[in-house]
Design a protein around this motif. Structure first.
Motif, PDB file in Angstrom:
ATOM      1  N   HIS A  79       0.880  -1.265  -0.103  1.00 37.01           N
ATOM      2  CA  HIS A  79       0.018  -0.034  -0.120  1.00 37.01           C
ATOM      3  C   HIS A  79       0.897   1.257   0.006  1.00 37.01           C
ATOM      4  N   GLU A  80       2.004   1.240   0.655  1.00 41.67           N
ATOM      5  CA  GLU A  80       2.939   2.252   0.676  1.00 41.67           C
ATOM      6  C   GLU A  80       3.480   2.589  -0.550  1.00 41.67           C
ATOM      7  N   ALA A  82       1.820   1.973  -3.636  1.00 45.66           N
ATOM      8  CA  ALA A  82       0.884   2.132  -4.400  1.00 45.66           C
ATOM      9  C   ALA A  82       0.707   0.900  -5.064  1.00 45.66           C
ATOM     10  N   ARG A  84      -1.297  -3.096  -5.371  1.00 44.70           N
ATOM     11  CA  ARG A  84      -2.596  -3.671  -4.967  1.00 44.70           C
ATOM     12  C   ARG A  84      -2.571  -4.797  -4.306  1.00 44.70           C
ATOM     13  N   ASP A 142      -7.655  -4.765  -1.760  1.00 48.50           N
ATOM     14  CA  ASP A 142      -8.003  -3.840  -3.042  1.00 48.50           C
ATOM     15  C   ASP A 142      -8.549  -4.768  -3.722  1.00 48.50           C
TER      16      ASP A 142
END
Length: 341
Positions: free
Chosen positions: A242-243, A245, A247, A290
């Motif tokens: 997540h850091e 970017a 999924r 996600d």
């Protein structure tokens, strides 16, 4: 058809493993849907590495299916199928389901004792949550459970399955820890070559464990408690993805349940283990996951609420209409559905 109610034609039920239909595990069909773009595309499961992007994270459930079906005999001689589901938290009891001729058996009563193979006995203690399908039960076996099931048990199978298939047919290729009453089936199409291709493309694969119970939930029936473990390494990978970017793509609703059970209100994921009773709805939403690779679920199944939480009601409705129109196959030996943001 709505997102929650539709008719499943018998012709769309997968009656045997894809290998019996002349396909390899990773050759089943995969409908790819994207929430933002609205795109709907027909692919194969082996295309998964091409559909995802470097930096994405795939999270798999390494729980292995156990031979959880046993023959049981009532005092009057009636033979039934006993399906062992999950153990209960802080208890020596388990949830069990009784079936006869493929349908749930409704004629049992609290306090009833049934004979099991090899001298085993099961006592039905109480209906679970006041329902009519699952029972809280006490098992008395002549051997430890794993050894007893290895000798007397068989994989749980329902009326849509033709023939007796070995336990390996009900396991993913990466299953390592026995404990699931039924296969976490979304991961069945992930062959060794698919996993290798994912890693070669820069897509990380990380494990969790969640021991799944019986999947024959009735309309509106939530899943029962299930034991899970999210390792610290997997939690760190979710955070790093997540850091960066990327999924986080869960392989199966069991993975969603595990990850969402260890996520904080601000979306941080930590290691954890224990029992989860989490029921994911669109109102609750997703915080750790996600996207989702999943099978095709039964009409009015509570799993469809989880799918709506991932993809939204409109996407789920359109994807299920497309699957019905395009002849996708349902159940554990059927096709899969990839929901992306």
């Amino acid at each position: 058809m709505s997102a929650l109610a539709f008719e499943l034609p018998a012709r769309l039920e997968a009656h045997a493993p894809p290998e019996a239909r002349g396909l390899e595990r990773d050759e089943v069909r995969m409908l790819v849907t994207e929430r933002v773009s609205g795109r709907v595309a027909d692919r194969r499961a082996r295309d998964l590495p091409d559909v995802l992007a470097p930096g994405d994270l795939i999270v798999i459930n390494t729980s292995a299916t156990i031979p959880a079906a046993l023959r049981a005999r009532r005092a009057d001689g009636t033979e039934l199928d006993l399906h062992l589901s999950t153990a209960l938290p802080d208890s020596d009891h388990r949830l069990v389901e009784l079936r006869r001729d493929g349908a749930a058996f409704r004629g049992a009563h609290a306090g009833e004792r049934l004979s099991l193979p090899g001298g085993g006995v099961v006592t039905l203690c109480a209906a679970y949550l006041g329902g009519a399908r699952l029972w809280v039960a006490e098992l008395r076996l002549p051997a430890p459970l794993e050894a007893y099931l290895a000798r007397h048990g068989r994989p749980i199978r329902y009326r849509h399955i033709d023939g007796d298939w070995p336990l390996d047919a009900f396991r993913t290729v990466y299953a390592t820890e026995p404990g699931s009453a039924e296969m976490p089936s979304a991961g069945r199409p992930l062959s060794e070559r698919v996993i290798t291709a994912l890693v070669a493309r820069g897509i990380t694969v990380a494990p969790i464990v969640l021991h799944a119970g019986v999947s024959s939930l009735e309309a509106g029936e939530p899943p029962g408690p299930e034991w899970f473990r999210v390792p610290s390494a997997t939690a760190r990978l979710v955070e790093a993805t997540h850091e960066g970017a990327g999924r986080v793509i869960a392989v199966g609703t069991t993975v969603v349940r595990a990850l969402e059970s260890v996520v904080s209100g601000d979306g941080r994921v930590a290691a954890g283990a224990g029992w989860t009773r989490l029921v994911i709805t669109p109102e609750r939403g997703m915080r750790a996951v996600d996207g989702l690779l999943t099978g095709w679920h039964e009409p009015e199944s509570s799993h469809l609420d989880l799918l709506r939480a991932v993809g939204g009601a409109d996407l789920v409705g359109r994807s299920y209409r497309a699957a019905l129109e395009r002849g996708y196959l349902w159940h554990e030996f059927g096709d899969v559905h990839l929901i992306l943001p």
